[in-house]
Design a protein around this motif. Structure first.
Motif, PDB file in Angstrom:
ATOM      1  N   THR A 107       0.827  -1.195   0.000  1.00 36.40           N
ATOM      2  CA  THR A 107       0.000   0.000   0.000  1.00 36.40           C
ATOM      3  C   THR A 107       0.867   1.253   0.000  1.00 36.40           C
ATOM      4  O   THR A 107       2.036   1.227   0.398  1.00 36.40           O
ATOM      5  CB  THR A 107      -0.951   0.025   1.211  1.00 36.40           C
ATOM      6  OG1 THR A 107      -1.866   1.110   1.083  1.00 36.40           O
ATOM      7  CG2 THR A 107      -0.188   0.171   2.518  1.00 36.40           C
ATOM      8  N   VAL A 108       0.268   2.346  -0.473  1.00 41.19           N
ATOM      9  CA  VAL A 108       0.916   3.657  -0.509  1.00 41.19           C
ATOM     10  C   VAL A 108       0.155   4.572   0.434  1.00 41.19           C
ATOM     11  O   VAL A 108      -1.050   4.786   0.268  1.00 41.19           O
ATOM     12  CB  VAL A 108       0.908   4.242  -1.938  1.00 41.19           C
ATOM     13  CG1 VAL A 108       1.562   5.628  -1.945  1.00 41.19           C
ATOM     14  CG2 VAL A 108       1.632   3.309  -2.903  1.00 41.19           C
ATOM     15  N   THR A 109       0.834   5.089   1.444  1.00 41.34           N
ATOM     16  CA  THR A 109       0.238   6.009   2.401  1.00 41.34           C
ATOM     17  C   THR A 109       0.755   7.426   2.136  1.00 41.34           C
ATOM     18  O   THR A 109       1.590   7.650   1.253  1.00 41.34           O
ATOM     19  CB  THR A 109       0.579   5.591   3.839  1.00 41.34           C
ATOM     20  OG1 THR A 109       1.989   5.790   4.055  1.00 41.34           O
ATOM     21  CG2 THR A 109       0.238   4.120   4.073  1.00 41.34           C
ATOM     22  N   ARG A 110       0.287   8.371   2.916  1.00 42.74           N
ATOM     23  CA  ARG A 110       0.698   9.759   2.693  1.00 42.74           C
ATOM     24  C   ARG A 110       2.187   9.968   2.956  1.00 42.74           C
ATOM     25  O   ARG A 110       2.786  10.889   2.399  1.00 42.74           O
ATOM     26  CB  ARG A 110      -0.137  10.683   3.581  1.00 42.74           C
ATOM     27  CG  ARG A 110      -1.627  10.657   3.241  1.00 42.74           C
ATOM     28  CD  ARG A 110      -2.392  11.746   3.941  1.00 42.74           C
ATOM     29  NE  ARG A 110      -3.818  11.674   3.626  1.00 42.74           N
ATOM     30  CZ  ARG A 110      -4.716  12.569   4.019  1.00 42.74           C
ATOM     31  NH1 ARG A 110      -4.331  13.612   4.744  1.00 42.74           N
ATOM     32  NH2 ARG A 110      -5.998  12.431   3.702  1.00 42.74           N
ATOM     33  N   ARG A 111       2.775   9.132   3.801  1.00 40.02           N
ATOM     34  CA  ARG A 111       4.191   9.295   4.140  1.00 40.02           C
ATOM     35  C   ARG A 111       5.072   8.227   3.486  1.00 40.02           C
ATOM     36  O   ARG A 111       6.244   8.117   3.831  1.00 40.02           O
ATOM     37  CB  ARG A 111       4.366   9.268   5.658  1.00 40.02           C
ATOM     38  CG  ARG A 111       3.731  10.472   6.350  1.00 40.02           C
ATOM     39  CD  ARG A 111       3.847  10.388   7.850  1.00 40.02           C
ATOM     40  NE  ARG A 111       3.289  11.577   8.491  1.00 40.02           N
ATOM     41  CZ  ARG A 111       3.106  11.700   9.804  1.00 40.02           C
ATOM     42  NH1 ARG A 111       3.437  10.701  10.614  1.00 40.02           N
ATOM     43  NH2 ARG A 111       2.604  12.802  10.309  1.00 40.02           N
ATOM     44  N   THR A 112       4.515   7.483   2.554  1.00 39.02           N
ATOM     45  CA  THR A 112       5.323   6.504   1.822  1.00 39.02           C
ATOM     46  C   THR A 112       6.280   7.240   0.890  1.00 39.02           C
ATOM     47  O   THR A 112       5.864   8.129   0.148  1.00 39.02           O
ATOM     48  CB  THR A 112       4.418   5.563   0.999  1.00 39.02           C
ATOM     49  OG1 THR A 112       3.580   4.824   1.887  1.00 39.02           O
ATOM     50  CG2 THR A 112       5.261   4.593   0.190  1.00 39.02           C
ATOM     51  N   ASN A 113       7.570   6.882   0.955  1.00 37.12           N
ATOM     52  CA  ASN A 113       8.550   7.561   0.099  1.00 37.12           C
ATOM     53  C   ASN A 113       9.222   6.615  -0.877  1.00 37.12           C
ATOM     54  O   ASN A 113      10.277   6.930  -1.430  1.00 37.12           O
ATOM     55  CB  ASN A 113       9.602   8.277   0.958  1.00 37.12           C
ATOM     56  CG  ASN A 113      10.300   7.324   1.923  1.00 37.12           C
ATOM     57  OD1 ASN A 113      10.229   6.117   1.767  1.00 37.12           O
ATOM     58  ND2 ASN A 113      10.961   7.884   2.927  1.00 37.12           N
ATOM     59  N   VAL A 114       8.639   5.439  -1.093  1.00 33.66           N
ATOM     60  CA  VAL A 114       9.136   4.476  -2.074  1.00 33.66           C
ATOM     61  C   VAL A 114       8.015   4.228  -3.074  1.00 33.66           C
ATOM     62  O   VAL A 114       6.882   3.928  -2.686  1.00 33.66           O
ATOM     63  CB  VAL A 114       9.568   3.155  -1.408  1.00 33.66           C
ATOM     64  CG1 VAL A 114       9.999   2.136  -2.457  1.00 33.66           C
ATOM     65  CG2 VAL A 114      10.708   3.404  -0.418  1.00 33.66           C
ATOM     66  N   ASP A 115       8.290   4.370  -4.370  1.00 34.69           N
ATOM     67  CA  ASP A 115       7.226   4.249  -5.363  1.00 34.69           C
ATOM     68  C   ASP A 115       7.463   3.162  -6.394  1.00 34.69           C
ATOM     69  O   ASP A 115       6.689   3.018  -7.337  1.00 34.69           O
ATOM     70  CB  ASP A 115       6.987   5.582  -6.067  1.00 34.69           C
ATOM     71  CG  ASP A 115       8.244   6.095  -6.772  1.00 34.69           C
ATOM     72  OD1 ASP A 115       9.280   5.392  -6.727  1.00 34.69           O
ATOM     73  OD2 ASP A 115       8.174   7.182  -7.363  1.00 34.69           O
TER      74      ASP A 115
END
Length: 239
Positions: A107-115
């Motif tokens: 999942t991708v959250t607001r503070r995820t910094n890996v894409d």
């Protein structure tokens, strides 16, 4: 004995053709030759004792001899984890397979910094872990989705164990009180959930907030600790 995950249907006398990479592993690394035995499984038909029937340049052909174990049901546990650095997400997927997760969702959250993530690499890690640990299926690894989209499409029949790093939540008793059934575990990013995400998660009727202790854990450690707590409280460790 060597264990190999295959996609073919398994039954008495069935011929099984592993992938080319698997064939090379069997012949070049493990030095198997015609007549040697191994175990194969596909997640549907149990585990079968098989033997090498043919070897050629395009791979090997295996022959199923007899079923060694009937198919078992993996606990209905999904691990949802915010994407982190490559080495850590690979560790998480490996340990999820070892600890009995039925599915891994990124999942991708607001503070995820890996894409970016290599799903083929993660699938291979999950497959190898399943082969080594003796489980009879391989957990799939899903494409990353935004956390908001996952929660918007949530089945309320599935309980969600929310690992709350802010403190104040109970541990195992909360899971025991909630009882068995389909579950998911949610692990946040390295920077934690945003205040808005945390507020929404705590407000959902299917969510159980759980503390993982007095220390802030990295994502891979948190995933291992959370799955261990879940298995001990409502999972299949009593078998």
């Amino acid at each position: 004995m060597i264990r190999l995950h295959v996609t073919s249907d398994l039954s008495a006398n069935a011929a099984v053709a592993p992938t080319l990479d698997q064939s090379r592993y069997l012949t070049n690394v493990m030095r198997l030759s015609r007549g040697d035995e191994l175990l194969v499984f596909n997640g549907r038909d149990g585990e079968w004792r098989a033997s090498v029937a043919e070897t050629h340049k395009r791979g090997v052909i295996l022959k199923c001899e007899e079923r060694a174990r009937a198919q078992t049901v993996t606990p209905d546990l999904e691990l949802i984890v915010a994407m982190v650095k490559k080495a850590r997400v690979e560790t998480i997927v490996e340990k999820a397979a070892e600890l009995g997760a039925a599915r891994v969702r990124l999942t991708v959250t607001r503070r995820t910094n890996v894409d970016r993530v290599r799903l083929d690499r993660l699938d291979a890690i999950a497959e190898e872990a399943a082969e080594q640990t003796g489980r009879l299926d391989v957990p799939p690894v899903d494409d990353p989705m935004k956390l908001e989209a996952i929660l918007d499409g949530w089945d309320p029949a599935r309980k969600l164990m929310f690992c709350d790093e802010t403190g104040g939540a109970p541990a195992i008793p909360a899971l025991t009180a909630a009882g068995p059934g389909p579950w998911a575990i949610l692990i946040g990013p390295e920077g934690g959930f945003s205040p808005e995400e945390g507020e929404r998660l705590r407000s959902l009727p299917f969510t159980t907030a759980v503390s993982l202790g007095p220390r802030i854990l990295r994502a891979d450690t948190a995933a291992i600790a959370a799955m261990t707590l879940w298995q001990a409280a409502v999972g299949d460790w009593e078998r």
